[in-house]
Design a protein around this motif. Structure first.
Motif, PDB file in Angstrom:
ATOM      1  N   LEU A 122      64.516  39.745  31.168  1.00  0.00           N
ATOM      2  CA  LEU A 122      63.265  38.991  31.206  1.00  0.00           C
ATOM      3  C   LEU A 122      63.523  37.549  30.807  1.00  0.00           C
ATOM      4  O   LEU A 122      64.255  37.294  29.850  1.00  0.00           O
ATOM      5  N   ASP A 123      62.871  36.635  31.502  1.00  0.00           N
ATOM      6  CA  ASP A 123      62.968  35.227  31.146  1.00  0.00           C
ATOM      7  C   ASP A 123      62.118  34.966  29.905  1.00  0.00           C
ATOM      8  O   ASP A 123      61.324  35.809  29.481  1.00  0.00           O
ATOM      9  N   ARG A 124      62.249  33.783  29.358  1.00  0.00           N
ATOM     10  CA  ARG A 124      61.503  33.395  28.160  1.00  0.00           C
ATOM     11  C   ARG A 124      59.997  33.469  28.388  1.00  0.00           C
ATOM     12  O   ARG A 124      59.501  33.234  29.482  1.00  0.00           O
ATOM     13  N   ALA A 125      59.283  33.793  27.309  1.00  0.00           N
ATOM     14  CA  ALA A 125      57.826  33.726  27.214  1.00  0.00           C
ATOM     15  C   ALA A 125      57.078  34.665  28.157  1.00  0.00           C
ATOM     16  O   ALA A 125      55.911  34.445  28.431  1.00  0.00           O
ATOM     17  N   LEU A 126      57.722  35.718  28.649  1.00  0.00           N
ATOM     18  CA  LEU A 126      57.023  36.714  29.472  1.00  0.00           C
ATOM     19  C   LEU A 126      56.407  37.766  28.546  1.00  0.00           C
ATOM     20  O   LEU A 126      57.132  38.468  27.840  1.00  0.00           O
ATOM     21  N   GLU A 127      55.081  37.855  28.554  1.00  0.00           N
ATOM     22  CA  GLU A 127      54.421  38.861  27.733  1.00  0.00           C
ATOM     23  C   GLU A 127      54.732  40.242  28.274  1.00  0.00           C
ATOM     24  O   GLU A 127      54.762  40.455  29.482  1.00  0.00           O
ATOM     25  N   HIS A 128      54.967  41.175  27.358  1.00  0.00           N
ATOM     26  CA  HIS A 128      55.304  42.539  27.752  1.00  0.00           C
ATOM     27  C   HIS A 128      55.046  43.484  26.589  1.00  0.00           C
ATOM     28  O   HIS A 128      54.959  43.055  25.440  1.00  0.00           O
ATOM     29  N   ASP A 129      54.871  44.746  26.901  1.00  0.00           N
ATOM     30  CA  ASP A 129      54.904  45.781  25.880  1.00  0.00           C
ATOM     31  C   ASP A 129      55.749  46.922  26.411  1.00  0.00           C
ATOM     32  O   ASP A 129      56.076  46.964  27.594  1.00  0.00           O
ATOM     33  N   LEU A 130      56.128  47.819  25.519  1.00  0.00           N
ATOM     34  CA  LEU A 130      57.060  48.867  25.890  1.00  0.00           C
ATOM     35  C   LEU A 130      56.551  50.194  25.340  1.00  0.00           C
ATOM     36  O   LEU A 130      56.082  50.260  24.209  1.00  0.00           O
ATOM     37  N   GLU A 131      56.651  51.249  26.143  1.00  0.00           N
ATOM     38  CA  GLU A 131      56.257  52.585  25.724  1.00  0.00           C
ATOM     39  C   GLU A 131      57.371  53.567  26.063  1.00  0.00           C
ATOM     40  O   GLU A 131      57.933  53.533  27.155  1.00  0.00           O
ATOM     41  N   ALA A 132      57.658  54.462  25.118  1.00  0.00           N
ATOM     42  CA  ALA A 132      58.651  55.512  25.342  1.00  0.00           C
ATOM     43  C   ALA A 132      57.971  56.703  26.005  1.00  0.00           C
ATOM     44  O   ALA A 132      57.057  57.296  25.437  1.00  0.00           O
ATOM     45  N   LEU A 133      58.408  57.039  27.218  1.00  0.00           N
ATOM     46  CA  LEU A 133      57.856  58.182  27.933  1.00  0.00           C
ATOM     47  C   LEU A 133      58.456  59.497  27.426  1.00  0.00           C
ATOM     48  O   LEU A 133      57.916  60.575  27.661  1.00  0.00           O
ATOM     49  N   GLU A 134      59.591  59.386  26.755  1.00  0.00           N
ATOM     50  CA  GLU A 134      60.238  60.503  26.074  1.00  0.00           C
ATOM     51  C   GLU A 134      61.048  59.888  24.941  1.00  0.00           C
ATOM     52  O   GLU A 134      61.160  58.660  24.851  1.00  0.00           O
ATOM     53  N   GLU A 135      61.593  60.712  24.046  1.00  0.00           N
ATOM     54  CA  GLU A 135      62.411  60.158  22.977  1.00  0.00           C
ATOM     55  C   GLU A 135      63.488  59.283  23.603  1.00  0.00           C
ATOM     56  O   GLU A 135      64.183  59.708  24.520  1.00  0.00           O
ATOM     57  N   SER A 136      63.608  58.053  23.109  1.00  0.00           N
ATOM     58  CA  SER A 136      64.470  57.062  23.768  1.00  0.00           C
ATOM     59  C   SER A 136      65.203  56.187  22.768  1.00  0.00           C
ATOM     60  O   SER A 136      64.783  56.044  21.622  1.00  0.00           O
ATOM     61  N   ALA A 137      66.277  55.581  23.249  1.00  0.00           N
ATOM     62  CA  ALA A 137      66.992  54.549  22.503  1.00  0.00           C
ATOM     63  C   ALA A 137      67.272  53.410  23.472  1.00  0.00           C
ATOM     64  O   ALA A 137      67.719  53.642  24.597  1.00  0.00           O
ATOM     65  N   ILE A 138      66.963  52.203  23.038  1.00  0.00           N
ATOM     66  CA  ILE A 138      67.209  51.032  23.875  1.00  0.00           C
ATOM     67  C   ILE A 138      68.062  50.026  23.103  1.00  0.00           C
ATOM     68  O   ILE A 138      68.059  49.999  21.878  1.00  0.00           O
ATOM     69  N   LEU A 139      68.777  49.229  23.852  1.00  0.00           N
ATOM     70  CA  LEU A 139      69.564  48.145  23.293  1.00  0.00           C
ATOM     71  C   LEU A 139      68.908  46.851  23.755  1.00  0.00           C
ATOM     72  O   LEU A 139      68.846  46.572  24.958  1.00  0.00           O
ATOM     73  N   LEU A 140      68.382  46.106  22.807  1.00  0.00           N
ATOM     74  CA  LEU A 140      67.704  44.842  23.078  1.00  0.00           C
ATOM     75  C   LEU A 140      68.663  43.703  22.771  1.00  0.00           C
ATOM     76  O   LEU A 140      69.222  43.630  21.670  1.00  0.00           O
ATOM     77  N   THR A 141      68.864  42.824  23.735  1.00  0.00           N
ATOM     78  CA  THR A 141      69.688  41.640  23.541  1.00  0.00           C
ATOM     79  C   THR A 141      68.787  40.423  23.660  1.00  0.00           C
ATOM     80  O   THR A 141      67.996  40.330  24.605  1.00  0.00           O
ATOM     81  N   ILE A 142      68.884  39.515  22.707  1.00  0.00           N
ATOM     82  CA  ILE A 142      68.045  38.318  22.673  1.00  0.00           C
ATOM     83  C   ILE A 142      68.958  37.110  22.659  1.00  0.00           C
ATOM     84  O   ILE A 142      69.875  37.026  21.833  1.00  0.00           O
ATOM     85  N   SER A 143      68.698  36.178  23.572  1.00  0.00           N
ATOM     86  CA  SER A 143      69.528  34.975  23.668  1.00  0.00           C
ATOM     87  C   SER A 143      68.641  33.736  23.695  1.00  0.00           C
ATOM     88  O   SER A 143      67.953  33.481  24.677  1.00  0.00           O
TER      89      SER A 143
END
Length: 169
Positions: A140-161
């Motif tokens: 995602l580019d900068r300043a894009l509004e978003h939310d996130l929902e887990a549809l099942e038990e999940s693990a994500i790796l978030l990278t921020i630059s």
């Protein structure tokens, strides 16, 4: 050698013993076990500058996820996270979510990537919904509004630059 991570859910600093191993003449940092410490008046990541950085860092993400599932925040809040790498312009955060877990709508002043390590998440953007099953990556580019929902038990790796000052102008 040790590194620290602030656990916002428990309000404590987690110190990780990090032995160095030599690999073909280079030093590699490998995270090991956590040892809790009291916050001692320190707040957030500001007090941790320099503790989550090394020239070379390696992680066993399966073990890190298991650790997140064993901490107090997991059953209490349905989610848990750990900052693995922290530089002034770059972060990597591991986030575990129970089914139905939600990260409320927000935006970042940085480019981000979301990689689904396990499970299945859904990202809601202003004009579309993006499905992210295991193994999928989204940027995602900068300043894009978003939310996130887990549809099942999940693990994500978030990278921020974050951009350098010259890129902002």
């Amino acid at each position: 050698m040790a590194r620290c991570a602030y656990n916002s859910n428990s309000g404590s600093i987690q110190e990780t013993e990090v032995p160095s191993t030599k690999r073909k003449g280079r030093q590699m940092t490998q995270p090991q076990r956590k040892v809790s410490q009291e916050k001692e008046g320190r707040t957030g990541h500001e007090s941790l500058a320099g503790h989550l950085t090394a020239p070379l860092m390696g992680f066993d993400l399966a073990k890190e996820i298991t650790q997140l599932h064993q901490e107090e925040a997991w059953p209490r809040t349905g989610r848990n996270s750990k900052t693995l790498v922290k530089h002034p312009d770059f972060r990597i955060v591991l986030i575990a979510l129970q089914k139905g877990g939600h990260l409320e709508e927000h935006s970042a002043d940085a480019r981000i990537s979301i990689y689904t390590l396990s499970g299945h998440v859904k990202l809601q953007l202003p004009d579309q919904t993006v499905d992210l099953p295991q193994g999928h990556l989204l940027v995602l580019d900068r300043a894009l509004e978003h939310d996130l929902e887990a549809l099942e038990e999940s693990a994500i790796l978030l990278t921020i630059s974050w951009p350098h000052a010259a890129e902002i102008e």
